[in-house]
Design an enzyme around this catalytic site. Structure first.
Site, mmCIF file in Angstrom:
data_model
loop_
_atom_site.group_PDB
_atom_site.id
_atom_site.type_symbol
_atom_site.label_atom_id
_atom_site.label_comp_id
_atom_site.label_asym_id
_atom_site.label_seq_id
_atom_site.Cartn_x
_atom_site.Cartn_y
_atom_site.Cartn_z
ATOM 1 C CG ASP A 26 -2.308 1.470 1.114
ATOM 2 O OD1 ASP A 26 -1.844 1.574 -0.116
ATOM 3 O OD2 ASP A 26 -2.763 1.386 2.048
ATOM 4 C CG ASN A 74 -7.801 -2.421 -5.788
ATOM 5 O OD1 ASN A 74 -6.940 -3.190 -5.523
ATOM 6 N ND2 ASN A 74 -7.942 -1.639 -4.853
ATOM 7 C CD GLU A 213 2.396 -13.114 15.858
ATOM 8 O OE1 GLU A 213 2.513 -12.016 16.254
ATOM 9 O OE2 GLU A 213 1.730 -13.945 16.451
HETATM 10 C C1 FPP Z 1 -1.812 0.825 -3.665
HETATM 11 O O1 FPP Z 1 -1.227 1.681 -3.833
HETATM 12 C C2 FPP Z 1 -1.607 -0.677 -4.759
HETATM 13 C C3 FPP Z 1 -2.698 -1.190 -5.568
HETATM 14 C C4 FPP Z 1 -3.735 -0.906 -5.605
HETATM 15 C C5 FPP Z 1 -1.799 -2.172 -6.416
HETATM 16 C C6 FPP Z 1 -0.460 -2.907 -5.959
HETATM 17 C C7 FPP Z 1 0.277 -2.849 -7.767
HETATM 18 C C8 FPP Z 1 1.488 -2.562 -7.840
HETATM 19 C C9 FPP Z 1 2.819 -2.827 -6.654
HETATM 20 C C10 FPP Z 1 1.833 -3.241 -8.905
HETATM 21 C C11 FPP Z 1 1.499 -4.146 -9.551
HETATM 22 C C12 FPP Z 1 1.502 -5.148 -9.150
HETATM 23 C C13 FPP Z 1 2.161 -6.668 -10.274
HETATM 24 C C14 FPP Z 1 1.818 -7.987 -9.657
HETATM 25 C C15 FPP Z 1 2.341 -6.229 -10.936
HETATM 26 P P1 FPP Z 1 -3.052 2.494 -3.954
HETATM 27 O O2 FPP Z 1 -2.644 3.013 -4.906
HETATM 28 O O3 FPP Z 1 -3.557 2.193 -2.819
HETATM 29 O O4 FPP Z 1 -2.201 3.834 -3.278
HETATM 30 P P2 FPP Z 1 -2.924 4.939 -2.211
HETATM 31 O O5 FPP Z 1 -3.721 4.272 -1.005
HETATM 32 O O6 FPP Z 1 -1.175 5.836 -1.889
HETATM 33 O O7 FPP Z 1 -3.636 5.419 -3.214
#
Ligand code: FPP
Length: 248
Positions: A26, A74, A213
């Site tokens: 995150d 999402n 944990e």
């Molecule tokens: C959370 O950050 C992240 C996501 C919803 C997507 C995670 C994806 C990746 C790290 C890259 C893609 C993964 C692969 C396997 C290629 P957020 O957007 O919720 O951040 P925020 O809370 O700061 O808005």
């Protein structure tokens, strides 16, 4: 083989490692915002972090690493962000699959897959097929995944077995249930890490984290390093796990 940082790996007591680590990656969007960048730049940086963490998991010979790439919730994000994440996901698989394979990683996807594009579904199938006989880290990518959705799907599969007369309701056990989850055959989560300064589970691995944990950090995912990952693993080694019993 992937390069390794010997000093870093030497910090870890291999006998106290978790078998299964799960990560909520995150903070990509906020990391980008404070830098005046688009949220997409945060996700792109997040993929680089993921590669470093997978490498570390391989070098430490962890049994399983599960990452939350895209949740069932999402889809509610703006179309442009969803599209971007889908492209990032397919680019990542296309670019990294051979290197993961060379490092004996066995990839698996947790979640629904049917709402992804046919091209992405093919790529996911190809990646699983390519690595299916590998014996190293079980790398689970949760994509269109929700813990409640996974439990409902398992309940549906079990109900069908009951309806077909293969199973009686009295014989449904926790093990039978676990065997119908997307993580069937894998150990439960020992350590759950969440970056990005939030302390919640967000519908991730609800069943599998029953005795996990938890380790939370303010660090946004793009800045999470193998060093901090190792800090979390070392901290895990110091926890007293009783699984509801008394310390002996
Ligand atoms: C959370 O950050 C992240 C996501 C919803 C997507 C995670 C994806 C990746 C790290 C890259 C893609 C993964 C692969 C396997 C290629 P957020 O957007 O919720 O951040 P925020 O809370 O700061 O808005």
């Amino acid at each position: 083989m992937w390069d390794s940082n010997a000093d870093l790996l030497a910090r870890v007591d291999k006998t106290k490692l978790p078998r299964h680590v799960a990560i909520i990656m995150d903070g990509n969007g906020r990391w980008a915002n404070v830098r005046g960048l688009l949220r997409s730049a945060g996700h792109t940086a997040g993929v680089k972090t993921l590669k470093q963490i997978l490498k570390t998991a391989v070098n430490l010979k962890l049994e399983a690493l599960t990452v939350y790439a895209f949740s069932t919730e999402n889809w509610k994000r703006p179309h442009t962000e969803v599209d971007f994440l889908m492209h990032l996901f397919s680019d990542y698989l296309e670019r990294e699959k051979q290197e993961m394979h060379a490092n004996n990683v066995r990839i698996k996807f947790l979640g629904r897959t049917e709402d992804f594009s046919p091209a992405l579904q093919n790529l996911m199938r190809e990646s699983v097929e390519l690595m299916k006989n590998n014996t190293g880290v079980k790398f689970n990518v949760a994509a269109d995944y929700g813990g409640q959705d996974e439990i409902v799907r398992a309940a549906q599969k079990i109900s069908r077995r009951v309806q077909a007369g293969e199973l009686s309701p009295e014989n449904i056990s926790a093990q039978i249930f676990a065997d119908e989850l997307d993580t069937a055959g894998q150990p439960p989560v020992d350590l759950l890490i969440r970056t990005g300064d939030e302390m919640r589970l967000s519908n991730f691995l609800l069943w599998q984290t029953a005795y996990a944990e938890f380790w939370f950090t303010e660090t946004p995912w793009p800045e999470f390093t193998p060093e901090e990952f190792v800090d979390a693993l070392i901290d895990f080694g110091k926890r007293s796990r009783r699984f509801g019993a008394l310390k002996n």
